[in-house]
Design a protein around this motif. Sequence first.
Motif, PDB file in Angstrom:
ATOM      1  N   ASP A  63       2.120   0.134   7.884  1.00 56.31           N
ATOM      2  CA  ASP A  63       1.623   0.169   6.755  1.00 56.31           C
ATOM      3  C   ASP A  63       2.883   0.745   5.886  1.00 56.31           C
ATOM      4  O   ASP A  63       2.905   0.372   4.419  1.00 56.31           O
ATOM      5  CB  ASP A  63       0.281   0.913   6.512  1.00 56.31           C
ATOM      6  CG  ASP A  63      -0.908   0.583   7.205  1.00 56.31           C
ATOM      7  OD1 ASP A  63      -0.837  -0.757   7.140  1.00 56.31           O
ATOM      8  OD2 ASP A  63      -1.740   1.137   7.430  1.00 56.31           O
ATOM      9  N   GLU A  64       3.365   1.811   6.288  1.00 54.94           N
ATOM     10  CA  GLU A  64       4.605   2.291   5.409  1.00 54.94           C
ATOM     11  C   GLU A  64       5.614   1.299   5.200  1.00 54.94           C
ATOM     12  O   GLU A  64       6.579   1.168   4.148  1.00 54.94           O
ATOM     13  CB  GLU A  64       5.156   3.608   6.047  1.00 54.94           C
ATOM     14  CG  GLU A  64       4.239   4.610   6.359  1.00 54.94           C
ATOM     15  CD  GLU A  64       4.883   5.834   7.253  1.00 54.94           C
ATOM     16  OE1 GLU A  64       4.722   6.888   6.735  1.00 54.94           O
ATOM     17  OE2 GLU A  64       5.309   5.546   8.256  1.00 54.94           O
ATOM     18  N   VAL A  65       6.068   0.498   6.424  1.00 56.48           N
ATOM     19  CA  VAL A  65       6.967  -0.604   6.059  1.00 56.48           C
ATOM     20  C   VAL A  65       6.498  -1.649   4.876  1.00 56.48           C
ATOM     21  O   VAL A  65       7.451  -1.969   4.267  1.00 56.48           O
ATOM     22  CB  VAL A  65       7.240  -1.516   7.331  1.00 56.48           C
ATOM     23  CG1 VAL A  65       8.107  -2.665   7.051  1.00 56.48           C
ATOM     24  CG2 VAL A  65       8.116  -0.619   8.301  1.00 56.48           C
ATOM     25  N   GLN A  66       5.349  -2.007   5.070  1.00 55.79           N
ATOM     26  CA  GLN A  66       4.953  -3.006   4.126  1.00 55.79           C
ATOM     27  C   GLN A  66       4.754  -2.113   2.745  1.00 55.79           C
ATOM     28  O   GLN A  66       5.266  -3.019   1.813  1.00 55.79           O
ATOM     29  CB  GLN A  66       3.195  -3.229   4.261  1.00 55.79           C
ATOM     30  CG  GLN A  66       2.678  -4.497   3.252  1.00 55.79           C
ATOM     31  CD  GLN A  66       3.702  -5.654   3.306  1.00 55.79           C
ATOM     32  OE1 GLN A  66       4.178  -6.232   4.495  1.00 55.79           O
ATOM     33  NE2 GLN A  66       3.973  -6.091   2.405  1.00 55.79           N
ATOM     34  N   ASP A  67       4.433  -1.044   2.760  1.00 58.53           N
ATOM     35  CA  ASP A  67       4.677  -0.348   0.910  1.00 58.53           C
ATOM     36  C   ASP A  67       6.073  -0.499   0.576  1.00 58.53           C
ATOM     37  O   ASP A  67       6.164  -0.666  -0.401  1.00 58.53           O
ATOM     38  CB  ASP A  67       4.046   0.990   1.321  1.00 58.53           C
ATOM     39  CG  ASP A  67       2.658   1.279   1.470  1.00 58.53           C
ATOM     40  OD1 ASP A  67       2.021   0.396   1.200  1.00 58.53           O
ATOM     41  OD2 ASP A  67       2.074   2.334   1.709  1.00 58.53           O
ATOM     42  N   LEU A  68       6.717  -0.151   1.508  1.00 55.70           N
ATOM     43  CA  LEU A  68       8.457  -0.156   1.165  1.00 55.70           C
ATOM     44  C   LEU A  68       8.744  -1.755   0.700  1.00 55.70           C
ATOM     45  O   LEU A  68       9.813  -1.762  -0.322  1.00 55.70           O
ATOM     46  CB  LEU A  68       9.363   0.504   2.090  1.00 55.70           C
ATOM     47  CG  LEU A  68       9.178   1.910   2.329  1.00 55.70           C
ATOM     48  CD1 LEU A  68       9.835   2.377   3.686  1.00 55.70           C
ATOM     49  CD2 LEU A  68       9.249   2.763   1.282  1.00 55.70           C
ATOM     50  N   ARG A  69       8.462  -2.502   1.343  1.00 53.49           N
ATOM     51  CA  ARG A  69       8.638  -4.115   1.191  1.00 53.49           C
ATOM     52  C   ARG A  69       7.850  -4.204  -0.288  1.00 53.49           C
ATOM     53  O   ARG A  69       8.589  -4.917  -1.188  1.00 53.49           O
ATOM     54  CB  ARG A  69       8.304  -4.831   2.027  1.00 53.49           C
ATOM     55  CG  ARG A  69       8.968  -4.893   3.334  1.00 53.49           C
ATOM     56  CD  ARG A  69       8.406  -5.958   4.393  1.00 53.49           C
ATOM     57  NE  ARG A  69       9.268  -6.194   5.595  1.00 53.49           N
ATOM     58  CZ  ARG A  69       9.028  -6.361   6.600  1.00 53.49           C
ATOM     59  NH1 ARG A  69       7.520  -6.643   6.830  1.00 53.49           N
ATOM     60  NH2 ARG A  69       9.631  -6.469   7.647  1.00 53.49           N
ATOM     61  N   ASN A  70       6.914  -3.841  -0.353  1.00 54.68           N
ATOM     62  CA  ASN A  70       6.233  -3.938  -1.804  1.00 54.68           C
ATOM     63  C   ASN A  70       6.793  -3.254  -2.932  1.00 54.68           C
ATOM     64  O   ASN A  70       7.090  -3.902  -4.102  1.00 54.68           O
ATOM     65  CB  ASN A  70       4.777  -3.598  -1.754  1.00 54.68           C
ATOM     66  CG  ASN A  70       3.929  -4.399  -0.867  1.00 54.68           C
ATOM     67  OD1 ASN A  70       4.198  -5.509  -0.636  1.00 54.68           O
ATOM     68  ND2 ASN A  70       2.774  -3.991  -0.392  1.00 54.68           N
ATOM     69  N   GLY A  78      11.391  -6.419 -11.658  1.00 54.80           N
ATOM     70  CA  GLY A  78      11.535  -5.574 -12.796  1.00 54.80           C
ATOM     71  C   GLY A  78      10.316  -4.540 -13.347  1.00 54.80           C
ATOM     72  O   GLY A  78      10.072  -4.357 -14.236  1.00 54.80           O
ATOM     73  N   GLN A  79       9.218  -4.588 -11.944  1.00 51.18           N
ATOM     74  CA  GLN A  79       8.091  -3.705 -12.352  1.00 51.18           C
ATOM     75  C   GLN A  79       8.094  -2.324 -11.743  1.00 51.18           C
ATOM     76  O   GLN A  79       8.823  -2.159 -10.814  1.00 51.18           O
ATOM     77  CB  GLN A  79       6.831  -4.619 -11.670  1.00 51.18           C
ATOM     78  CG  GLN A  79       6.711  -5.988 -12.178  1.00 51.18           C
ATOM     79  CD  GLN A  79       5.434  -6.588 -11.485  1.00 51.18           C
ATOM     80  OE1 GLN A  79       5.007  -6.090 -10.224  1.00 51.18           O
ATOM     81  NE2 GLN A  79       5.260  -7.716 -11.763  1.00 51.18           N
ATOM     82  N   PRO A  80       7.544  -1.375 -12.423  1.00 53.54           N
ATOM     83  CA  PRO A  80       7.752  -0.222 -11.682  1.00 53.54           C
ATOM     84  C   PRO A  80       7.083  -0.117 -10.401  1.00 53.54           C
ATOM     85  O   PRO A  80       5.905  -0.836 -10.275  1.00 53.54           O
ATOM     86  CB  PRO A  80       6.940   0.741 -12.666  1.00 53.54           C
ATOM     87  CG  PRO A  80       6.051  -0.213 -13.705  1.00 53.54           C
ATOM     88  CD  PRO A  80       6.734  -1.638 -13.421  1.00 53.54           C
ATOM     89  N   ALA A  81       7.627   0.547  -9.442  1.00 53.68           N
ATOM     90  CA  ALA A  81       7.019   0.592  -8.055  1.00 53.68           C
ATOM     91  C   ALA A  81       5.576   1.381  -8.119  1.00 53.68           C
ATOM     92  O   ALA A  81       5.736   2.372  -8.940  1.00 53.68           O
ATOM     93  CB  ALA A  81       8.046   1.196  -7.288  1.00 53.68           C
ATOM     94  N   GLY A  82       4.730   0.851  -7.342  1.00 54.01           N
ATOM     95  CA  GLY A  82       3.529   1.585  -7.142  1.00 54.01           C
ATOM     96  C   GLY A  82       2.485   1.279  -8.221  1.00 54.01           C
ATOM     97  O   GLY A  82       1.260   1.832  -8.046  1.00 54.01           O
ATOM     98  N   GLY A  83       2.796   0.445  -8.840  1.00 59.44           N
ATOM     99  CA  GLY A  83       1.484   0.253 -10.205  1.00 59.44           C
ATOM    100  C   GLY A  83       1.759  -1.399 -10.160  1.00 59.44           C
ATOM    101  O   GLY A  83       2.666  -1.965 -10.173  1.00 59.44           O
TER     102      GLY A  83
END
Length: 86
Positions: A63-70, A78-83
């Motif tokens: 899950d952490e790997v996928q979050d970092l890939r996202n 060019g989108q803010p990360a996390g949103g």
Amino acid sequence: MSEPTGKYSITMPRDIAEAARSRSGPSGLSAYVAAAVARQIERDNLNELIQVAEAEHGPITDDEVQDLRNQLHQTRKGQPAGGAAA
């Protein structure tokens, strides 16, 4: 100025050597093999770094790997990360 070089004799399967020679282009087989070895050394160093980090902090989850890939994908777009984009 380029790095000093040395001459080495290596043994490898003929089919791999011929495939490398056919792909080496104008830089030649030696440069092609040197680049491949340099990439392998970078991977080995990265794997060692990961082992040290995981020994200190524990293994990273899928899950952490996928979050970092996202986050990386969003940053590249060019989108803010996390949103999510509105």
